[in-house]
Design an enzyme around this catalytic site. Structure first.
Site, PDB file in Angstrom:
ATOM      1  N   SER A   1       0.398  26.226   9.213  1.00  0.00           N
ATOM      2  CA  SER A   1       1.296  27.182   9.872  1.00  0.00           C
ATOM      3  C   SER A   1       1.075  27.108  11.379  1.00  0.00           C
ATOM      4  O   SER A   1       0.027  26.631  11.834  1.00  0.00           O
ATOM      5  CB  SER A   1       0.965  28.597   9.378  1.00  0.00           C
ATOM      6  OG  SER A   1       1.637  29.563  10.162  1.00  0.00           O
TER       7      SER A   1
ATOM      8  N   TYR B   1      -5.290  35.487   7.262  1.00  0.00           N
ATOM      9  CA  TYR B   1      -4.340  34.366   7.163  1.00  0.00           C
ATOM     10  C   TYR B   1      -4.652  33.312   8.225  1.00  0.00           C
ATOM     11  O   TYR B   1      -4.683  32.110   7.925  1.00  0.00           O
ATOM     12  CB  TYR B   1      -2.931  34.924   7.342  1.00  0.00           C
ATOM     13  CG  TYR B   1      -1.800  33.932   7.159  1.00  0.00           C
ATOM     14  CD1 TYR B   1      -1.477  33.433   5.904  1.00  0.00           C
ATOM     15  CD2 TYR B   1      -1.021  33.521   8.245  1.00  0.00           C
ATOM     16  CE1 TYR B   1      -0.418  32.552   5.731  1.00  0.00           C
ATOM     17  CE2 TYR B   1       0.033  32.653   8.083  1.00  0.00           C
ATOM     18  CZ  TYR B   1       0.340  32.170   6.822  1.00  0.00           C
ATOM     19  OH  TYR B   1       1.393  31.299   6.658  1.00  0.00           O
TER      20      TYR B   1
HETATM   21  N1  LIG Z   1       7.855  31.269   5.369  1.00  0.00           N
HETATM   22  C1  LIG Z   1       7.333  31.033   6.550  1.00  0.00           C
HETATM   23  O1  LIG Z   1       7.828  31.499   7.591  1.00  0.00           O
HETATM   24  C2  LIG Z   1       6.095  30.173   6.665  1.00  0.00           C
HETATM   25  C3  LIG Z   1       5.703  29.769   7.939  1.00  0.00           C
HETATM   26  C4  LIG Z   1       4.564  28.979   8.065  1.00  0.00           C
HETATM   27  C5  LIG Z   1       3.855  28.595   6.947  1.00  0.00           C
HETATM   28  N2  LIG Z   1       4.258  29.019   5.713  1.00  0.00           N
HETATM   29  C6  LIG Z   1       3.454  28.586   4.581  1.00  0.00           C
HETATM   30  O2  LIG Z   1       4.280  27.963   3.629  1.00  0.00           O
HETATM   31  C7  LIG Z   1       3.744  28.146   2.318  1.00  0.00           C
HETATM   32  C8  LIG Z   1       4.823  28.698   1.395  1.00  0.00           C
HETATM   33  O3  LIG Z   1       5.294  29.911   1.937  1.00  0.00           O
HETATM   34  P1  LIG Z   1       6.662  30.551   1.440  1.00  0.00           P
HETATM   35  O4  LIG Z   1       7.252  31.240   2.597  1.00  0.00           O
HETATM   36  O5  LIG Z   1       7.428  29.536   0.707  1.00  0.00           O
HETATM   37  O6  LIG Z   1       6.090  31.678   0.465  1.00  0.00           O
HETATM   38  P2  LIG Z   1       6.593  32.193  -0.975  1.00  0.00           P
HETATM   39  O7  LIG Z   1       5.988  33.538  -1.127  1.00  0.00           O
HETATM   40  O8  LIG Z   1       8.058  32.029  -1.104  1.00  0.00           O
HETATM   41  O9  LIG Z   1       5.867  31.161  -1.984  1.00  0.00           O
HETATM   42  C9  LIG Z   1       4.477  31.193  -2.201  1.00  0.00           C
HETATM   43  C10 LIG Z   1       4.232  30.841  -3.655  1.00  0.00           C
HETATM   44  O10 LIG Z   1       2.810  30.777  -3.875  1.00  0.00           O
HETATM   45  C11 LIG Z   1       2.564  31.276  -5.176  1.00  0.00           C
HETATM   46  N3  LIG Z   1       1.164  31.669  -5.356  1.00  0.00           N
HETATM   47  C12 LIG Z   1       0.546  32.749  -4.809  1.00  0.00           C
HETATM   48  N4  LIG Z   1      -0.733  32.810  -5.241  1.00  0.00           N
HETATM   49  C13 LIG Z   1      -0.914  31.746  -6.071  1.00  0.00           C
HETATM   50  C14 LIG Z   1      -2.009  31.282  -6.826  1.00  0.00           C
HETATM   51  N5  LIG Z   1      -3.195  31.934  -6.818  1.00  0.00           N
HETATM   52  N6  LIG Z   1      -1.874  30.154  -7.569  1.00  0.00           N
HETATM   53  C15 LIG Z   1      -0.675  29.502  -7.606  1.00  0.00           C
HETATM   54  N7  LIG Z   1       0.411  29.908  -6.916  1.00  0.00           N
HETATM   55  C16 LIG Z   1       0.293  31.017  -6.150  1.00  0.00           C
HETATM   56  C17 LIG Z   1       3.508  32.469  -5.283  1.00  0.00           C
HETATM   57  O11 LIG Z   1       3.682  32.883  -6.625  1.00  0.00           O
HETATM   58  C18 LIG Z   1       4.774  31.910  -4.642  1.00  0.00           C
HETATM   59  O12 LIG Z   1       5.617  31.300  -5.612  1.00  0.00           O
HETATM   60  C19 LIG Z   1       2.550  29.082   2.481  1.00  0.00           C
HETATM   61  O13 LIG Z   1       1.378  28.298   2.504  1.00  0.00           O
HETATM   62  C20 LIG Z   1       2.783  29.728   3.835  1.00  0.00           C
HETATM   63  O14 LIG Z   1       1.587  30.109   4.453  1.00  0.00           O
HETATM   64  C21 LIG Z   1       5.355  29.801   5.545  1.00  0.00           C
END
Ligand SMILES: NC(=O)c1ccc[n+]([C@@H]2O[C@H](COP(=O)([O-])OP(=O)(O)OC[C@H]3O[C@@H](n4cnc5c(N)ncnc54)[C@H](O)[C@@H]3O)[C@@H](O)[C@H]2O)c1
Length: 243
Positions: A138, A151
């Site tokens: 991130s 985080y």
């Molecule tokens: N959305 C953003 O703006 C953003 C920005 C930077 C980085 N990210 C990173 O991208 C990645 C995905 O984020 P997203 O926005 O798609 O989130 P999201 O919440 O849509 O998806 C996250 C998924 O992880 C799963 N999960 C949680 N705990 C778990 C576990 N113990 N075992 C297996 N699965 C598990 C959840 O059930 C969910 O389906 C993350 O690592 C997040 O930090 C997101």
């Protein structure tokens, strides 16, 4: 179809970024194995590309569960070419409002999950003589934002993770963190219109990113087109961090 005959495992692929990466790679010919704790999300991911997406209910913090998914993947396909670790959990707060259990849970899903997945997949990749590991980091890995203590600690840790894997297991295995800025996923759906507008205006691209933007970058990192990249990260933030 640059991933034809390749097998790629994705954690957190029941939603958002992980889900779109799964679909993108399936569309490019990969067999995609998806793990998540969200059964409904897993079904949605599988339904859309049922011939190429294979789902497992699995918590990335569970060593035996991860071991079993890797064993089943090997029994079914006989190889694993790529790993994407997208699963995460956090409750954003500053340090003094973060309890030990919340702190630990964030580290466990992000960092222990990354470790356990690699612990079981690296031997397969080393045996094959090739493999690519892409944790989703991130902008929080490199910049400071208020109220994201656990985080930011975890996401910064993923940069050490890719460096270690790159030096210890390269050149056979490459590891590159993919670091998005604000991306429109369910994780952002609770955010107010005002905050979303600020996020969009704060980037040089003048928009929030899409999960598809991230999926295309992940596809690049997993492919041979990025074969000279390892032990580093790719920042994908619409120029947000430049301002
Ligand atoms: N959305 C953003 O703006 C953003 C920005 C930077 C980085 N990210 C990173 O991208 C990645 C995905 O984020 P997203 O926005 O798609 O989130 P999201 O919440 O849509 O998806 C996250 C998924 O992880 C799963 N999960 C949680 N705990 C778990 C576990 N113990 N075992 C297996 N699965 C598990 C959840 O059930 C969910 O389906 C993350 O690592 C997040 O930090 C997101």
């Amino acid at each position: 179809m640059r991933f034809q005959d390749q097998v790629i495992l994705i954690s957190g692929g029941g939603s958002g970024i992980g889900q779109h990466i799964a679909w993108e790679l399936a569309d490019e010919g990969a067999q995609v194995v998806v793990v998540d704790i969200n059964a409904e999300g897993l079904s949605e991911t599988e339904r859309a590309r049922s011939n190429r997406v294979h789902v497992h209910l699995c918590d990335v913090r569970d060593d035996d569960g991860v071991r079993q998914v890797v064993a089943e993947t090997m029994a079914q396909f006989g190889r694993i070419d790529g790993l994407v670790h997208s699963a995460y959990w956090t409750d954003p707060k500053p340090l003094l409002e973060t309890g030990p259990e919340e702190f630990q849970k964030t580290q466990d899903v992000v960092l222990k999950g990354a470790y356990l997945l690699a612990r079981h997949i690296l031997p397969v990749m080393l045996q094959q003589g090739r493999g690519v590991i892409v944790p989703i980091a991130s902008v929080h890995s490199v910049l400071g934002f208020r109220n994201f203590f656990a985080y930011q600690v975890a996401k910064a840790g993923l940069l050490g993770y890719v460096r270690s894997i790159a030096v210890d297991y390269g050149p056979a295995v490459r590891a590159v963190a993919l670091a998005p800025g604000a991306i429109d996923t369910p994780a952002l759906h609770d955010t107010s219109e005002e905050v979303r507008a600020t996020l969009a205006q704060g980037s040089l691209a003048k928009r929030i990113g899409t999960a598809h933007d991230v999926a295309r970058a992940a596809s690049f990192l997993l492919s041979d087109e990025s074969s000279f990249m390892t032990g580093t990260m790719l920042l994908l933030d619409g120029g947000w961090s430049v301002l």
